[in-house]
Design a protein around this motif. Sequence first.
Motif, PDB file in Angstrom:
ATOM      1  N   SER A  64       0.822  -1.219   0.000  1.00  0.00           N
ATOM      2  CA  SER A  64       0.000   0.000   0.000  1.00  0.00           C
ATOM      3  C   SER A  64       0.854   1.267   0.000  1.00  0.00           C
ATOM      4  N   LYS A  71       3.748  -0.494  -8.096  1.00  0.00           N
ATOM      5  CA  LYS A  71       2.833  -1.630  -7.982  1.00  0.00           C
ATOM      6  C   LYS A  71       2.863  -2.490  -9.239  1.00  0.00           C
ATOM      7  N   ASN A 169      -4.920  -4.897  -5.847  1.00  0.00           N
ATOM      8  CA  ASN A 169      -3.905  -5.477  -4.986  1.00  0.00           C
ATOM      9  C   ASN A 169      -3.176  -6.551  -5.797  1.00  0.00           C
ATOM     10  N   GLU A 171      -0.786  -8.635  -4.587  1.00  0.00           N
ATOM     11  CA  GLU A 171      -0.045  -9.496  -3.668  1.00  0.00           C
ATOM     12  C   GLU A 171      -0.401 -10.976  -3.769  1.00  0.00           C
TER      13      GLU A 171
END
Length: 183
Positions: A64, A71, A169, A171
Amino acid sequence: MPENVTLNIVNPDTKQTYKKATVLVDDKAVLKSLFPTNNITEDDLVKIQEIARQSGDLGVLESSDLNPSQKLALATVNEYNEYYDIKLSKDGKYYEIKVKEAGVFTKDVTGYGIKRDFGLRENVLLDNNLDYMVDNAEPGSTPDGRNTDYDKVKFPAGTVIKLPVGEVNFEAGPSGFWRRLFQ
């Protein structure tokens, strides 16, 4: 749970390690997306510390904390590029995600798979890709098509979706063959 990662501080001129530094990270992949090796310069260490401190979480480096371009590097580290072509929109507010051909034996990813792959909250995919999802959804159980399950909408190779930068996201990693087979 955050863990310590030890990095080698190298002299940029001689490329020799002259000291070690420890950084607290939530996921090693986040650090790897910024610096592929454990050899960094003093300036790189300062950059890591600034990124980690900006969110007020006692200096833990998390995904974050990364900007949209960083990212994208995390997406590559976590192998999203195997199933998706991802780029940042010109205005920098969205990721434009193109579904790649996953192989003859791999099913097309569904709305549910996209939400799982990118860690999306409910309705984010639908709200940002409404026309595609409504046009490609199978009607529900009522004669007028209500009760449609948008999680079952298929996204074949070549489909491009838009997702807001702040909602994505990178991840978890993408769903591979086995997860797509049983979705």
